[in-house]
Design an enzyme around this catalytic site. Sequence first.
Site, mmCIF file in Angstrom:
data_model
loop_
_atom_site.group_PDB
_atom_site.id
_atom_site.type_symbol
_atom_site.label_atom_id
_atom_site.label_comp_id
_atom_site.label_asym_id
_atom_site.label_seq_id
_atom_site.Cartn_x
_atom_site.Cartn_y
_atom_site.Cartn_z
ATOM 1 N N SER A 231 -28.798 41.660 -106.951
ATOM 2 C CA SER A 231 -27.957 42.835 -107.190
ATOM 3 C C SER A 231 -26.682 42.398 -107.875
ATOM 4 O O SER A 231 -26.023 41.457 -107.424
ATOM 5 C CB SER A 231 -27.609 43.539 -105.879
ATOM 6 O OG SER A 231 -26.595 44.509 -106.090
ATOM 7 N N TYR B 1 -29.069 40.914 -127.486
ATOM 8 C CA TYR B 1 -28.198 42.069 -127.681
ATOM 9 C C TYR B 1 -27.950 42.343 -129.160
ATOM 10 O O TYR B 1 -27.932 43.499 -129.595
ATOM 11 C CB TYR B 1 -26.868 41.856 -126.953
ATOM 12 C CG TYR B 1 -26.814 42.525 -125.602
ATOM 13 C CD1 TYR B 1 -26.113 43.708 -125.408
ATOM 14 C CD2 TYR B 1 -27.464 41.968 -124.505
ATOM 15 C CE1 TYR B 1 -26.061 44.326 -124.172
ATOM 16 C CE2 TYR B 1 -27.419 42.566 -123.256
ATOM 17 C CZ TYR B 1 -26.713 43.753 -123.095
ATOM 18 O OH TYR B 1 -26.669 44.370 -121.869
ATOM 19 N N TYR C 118 -32.728 53.945 -125.675
ATOM 20 C CA TYR C 118 -33.199 53.781 -124.302
ATOM 21 C C TYR C 118 -34.402 54.708 -124.065
ATOM 22 O O TYR C 118 -34.328 55.706 -123.347
ATOM 23 C CB TYR C 118 -32.087 54.110 -123.318
ATOM 24 C CG TYR C 118 -30.959 53.099 -123.263
ATOM 25 C CD1 TYR C 118 -30.880 52.031 -124.147
ATOM 26 C CD2 TYR C 118 -29.943 53.215 -122.319
ATOM 27 C CE1 TYR C 118 -29.847 51.118 -124.102
ATOM 28 C CE2 TYR C 118 -28.899 52.304 -122.258
ATOM 29 C CZ TYR C 118 -28.854 51.258 -123.146
ATOM 30 O OH TYR C 118 -27.824 50.355 -123.093
ATOM 31 N N THR D 117 -28.523 46.910 -118.464
ATOM 32 C CA THR D 117 -28.716 48.272 -118.949
ATOM 33 C C THR D 117 -29.620 49.017 -117.969
ATOM 34 O O THR D 117 -30.480 48.413 -117.316
ATOM 35 C CB THR D 117 -29.383 48.304 -120.337
ATOM 36 O OG1 THR D 117 -30.680 47.673 -120.262
ATOM 37 C CG2 THR D 117 -28.529 47.594 -121.382
ATOM 38 N N VAL E 200 -35.185 44.982 -95.636
ATOM 39 C CA VAL E 200 -36.391 44.149 -95.663
ATOM 40 C C VAL E 200 -35.946 42.690 -95.601
ATOM 41 O O VAL E 200 -35.158 42.230 -96.421
ATOM 42 C CB VAL E 200 -37.228 44.420 -96.923
ATOM 43 C CG1 VAL E 200 -38.389 43.435 -97.019
ATOM 44 C CG2 VAL E 200 -37.754 45.856 -96.904
#
Length: 526
Positions: free
Chosen positions: A291, A201, A85, A499, A250
Amino acid sequence: MPHLFFGKGYQEIAQRDPENTQAYLVGGGIGSLAAAVHLIQDAKVPPKNIHILEAMPVPGGSMDGSGDAKEGYVIRGGRMLNFSYVCTYDLLERIPSTVKENKTVMDDIREFNDIHHTCSKARLVATSEDEAEIIDTSKLGLSMLDRVDLIKLTLESEERLGKKRIDECFPAEFFKTKFWYMWATTFAFQSWHSAVEFRRYILRFLHEFPRLNTLAGVDRTPFNQYDSIIQPITKYLQDQGVDFRYNTRVTDLEFIDGIPATVDEIHMTTGGTPMTAQLEPQDIVFVTLGSMTSRSSIGTNEIPPPAIPEEQVQDGCWELWEKLAAKNEKFGNPSAFNTRVDESKWESFTVTLNDPELLRRIEGYTHNEPGTGALLTLKDSNWLMSIVVPHQPHFVDQPRDIDVFWGYGLFPDKEGNFVKKPMTDCTGREILTELLGHLHFPAGNILEHAICRPCMMPYITSQFLTRASGDRPQVIPEGATNLAFLGQFVEIPEDTVFTVEYSVRSAQLAVYDLMGLDKKPKEISP
């Protein structure tokens, strides 16, 4: 004034004057927080010019951690970090530690992992009504056909795979292998998820195949990710003078007539009061799309999480994306991700203990001290339940005599093995009873001293759903001059969603491009 030029029929801004740039970041998750850091440090935008607009009263988005010892702690999800990462670790190297002087957050994480090594000794457990047996996972259990199919998948192009599901690329027996049980529960894959994402992946984490059974390649944070990552970044930004606007939703973006990807107005409500921000040509807007924890519902020890409504009711982040997508086809297709709840949901739970018996029994059974075992998966659980026992304390404010651990079930609609009802209908106490039944631990004293808070998440793996090219928009949509998209639902070739790295990389791409910097994120680790 910034240097302006025209191309492809729309206005582009090659390089902005940071002193005269106002940056509006819609959403207060890790994507926006990372973007704010890079705007300050790389683009030299004055912190007072950066405005983070968050609908919730706290930052962090899906990287949350809340509660207390009395009512029970809650973590909707846990994240495993990895040395690959590179964008995330670059970000954390820039943030001062909140616990040690002259150290960074990344220093805290490295020092913690130098002491607390992950090496699971009980990655898979086979359970029955009579016993719980730790499975030997030193071999992955793949047949020669499975290996050939995996190689074939890696050699296939994303264009040819298209909207194929994983179970269209492998026979049924593949999904009963030790490899699949470990892989699926480590990354939260389902057999019906996208073959394209599964392929990414495999290529992205190929280096972890030899230690998939121990998860020795996992880096952990000293506390939960909210306390260890979100809080230090937020403090740094606040100390710098970034403008945080909480309880600010928003509702829409307006675009210049004839230039459909240049924002000139932001409509929002703050505490219920409508407001509009007028943008100048040099100003920029970053929007976190969708989300994964949207519409989460949390239960208690005695009450299951509220059921998911039948109707398609969206909250602000999805609603905003739907409005934007209706205005421009280059802004993606949110319906590919938020209309198939049965394919994207699962349920997590957080257990708070005021008696050490359960953790001592788990440690004695697994031979892993808290914080060293990573995932323990109950292979024969109808819910496909897994638990993680982190190093204690897991919360900064956690009392010494309190322990906390986390778990989840991938199949919450199925009837439990010991509690004969779906996980979705279970109270926290019933979920813990099911766990104790699989481990063959006595329930009485443990249940009396435990608080289990279940959490239902309808969109938690929506980013893994099958999709078509274009369903995820580019970080900088075609034609955009002052707009960028962030988060788990943008398109970053070769990188893997679900991730922290994906969100941070999107933030770096957005900042470097919109600010006209001669800079790129580090290459994706091969």
